[in-house]
Design an enzyme around this catalytic site. Structure first.
Site, short mmCIF file in Angstrom:
data_model
loop_
_atom_site.label_atom_id
_atom_site.label_comp_id
_atom_site.label_asym_id
_atom_site.label_seq_id
_atom_site.Cartn_x
_atom_site.Cartn_y
_atom_site.Cartn_z
N LYS A 46 0.75 -1.30 -0.01
CA LYS A 46 -0.02 0.00 0.10
C LYS A 46 1.14 1.14 0.13
O LYS A 46 -0.11 2.54 0.02
CB LYS A 46 -0.95 -0.01 0.82
CG LYS A 46 -2.10 -1.43 1.37
CD LYS A 46 -2.28 -1.04 0.14
CE LYS A 46 -3.70 -0.58 -0.36
NZ LYS A 46 -4.41 -0.95 -1.95
N GLY A 70 2.58 2.41 -2.97
CA GLY A 70 2.49 3.25 -4.32
C GLY A 70 3.21 1.96 -5.38
O GLY A 70 3.94 2.17 -6.57
#
EC number: 2.8.2.-
Length: 307
Positions: A64, A66
């Site tokens: 989480k 990117g």
């Protein structure tokens, strides 16, 4: 009678001559075909055929943070081929036991000179992974994309919540999991994943710091190009990605990718609204991360504008 014999002999000579010419043409055709086939098999194009190669770079995390956005943006580069799915080779025992031949088979086809990139964010927090990656390729280049650990935790919870609701299963509110008697619950797995310094320490026991490139995930969302240019340099890629490869989508609230005249946005799970968390609980979370964040900043030699 004599004329008949002479005529027969003349016809026989003509037939032998014609047969000799036909055989010569046949041998020439076969020889030429073999030469052409030999030439074709040894031509440069045969050596340049695409094949599946082990990755020369891996996006190791964070979950989480990117990682999907970074992978898709790197895939804009003509010298990069990416594995479309997370492979989980080094952190899942069932996969690791299948060996490198299986791992290679999960990779995309690429040309000589192209860089194969794989991303599995689960690698970063798995302590057994760094040594396994080193055993495969001690010179591999590693990319670590990080974001504000408090925001990352909320995003992590939001994804789990969404997955459970999709399967019609209930899930505790975030604040109930995060806080225990008014204090941060250190056993919460999503919180442990945000302790970047602990996980990076395992990687630095195996790899030198210069082999790990840290990408600012928050900056990548705000303005992708500067972060992509740094990644190109780290990966020894010629600069091919430009600001023209990105356009801001006001509806989604983040940048989409432009390539060959077509735009591509990340799937709907990206930019999903976060699950609710009270201001007071979020402040406690930020305070909890102050010391771990400082340790991480010292390890990577830079600081980030986190809460």
């Amino acid at each position: 009678m004599l004329w008949t014999v002479l005529l027969a002999l003349l016809v026989l000579v003509l037939l032998q001559t014609q047969l000799s010419l036909c055989l010569r043409e046949l041998r020439t055709g076969v020889s030429g075909s073999l030469a052409s086939s030999s030439s074709s098999s040894s031509s440069p194009s045969s050596y340049n055929a695409t094949q599946q190669r082990l990755p020369g770079a891996i996006i190791i995390g964070v979950r989480k943070g990117g990682t999907r956005a970074l992978l898709e943006m790197l895939n804009l580069h003509p010298d990069v081929e990416v594995a479309k799915a997370e492979v989980h080779y080094f952190n899942v025992e069932e996969h690791y036991r299948r060996g490198l031949a299986w791992y290679r088979a999960q990779m995309p086809f690429s040309l000589p000179g192209q860089l194969t990139v794989e991303k599995t964010p689960g690698y970063f927090a798995a302590p057994q992974v760094p040594a396994r990656v080193w055993d495969m390729n001690p010179a591999i280049r590693l990319l670590l994309i990080v974001r504000d650990p408090a925001d990352r935790l909320v995003s992590d919870y939001t994804q789990v919540l969404h997955n459970r609701l999709t399967r019609h299963k209930s899930y505790q509110p975030l604040e109930e999991i995060l806080l225990h008697k008014g204090h941060i619950n250190p056993g919460y797995k999503a919180l442990q994943r945000s302790l970047y310094h602990q996980h990076l320490a395992h990687w630095l026991e195996v790899f030198p710091r210069e082999q790990i490139h840290v990408v600012d995930g928050d900056a990548l969302i705000r303005d992708p190009f500067p972060e992509l240019r740094k990644a190109e340099r780290f990966l020894d890629l010629p600069p091919r990605i430009s600001p023209n490869n990105f356009c801001y989508n006001t509806t989604k609230g983040f940048y989409c990718l432009l390539s060959a005249g077509q735009d591509k946005c990340l799937d709907e799970s990206k930019g999903r609204p976060h699950a609710p968390l009270s201001t007071q609980a979020f402040k406690k979370l930020c305070q909890y991360f102050q010391k771990p964040n400082k340790l991480f900043f010292e390890m990577v030699g830079r600081s980030f504008s986190w809460c």
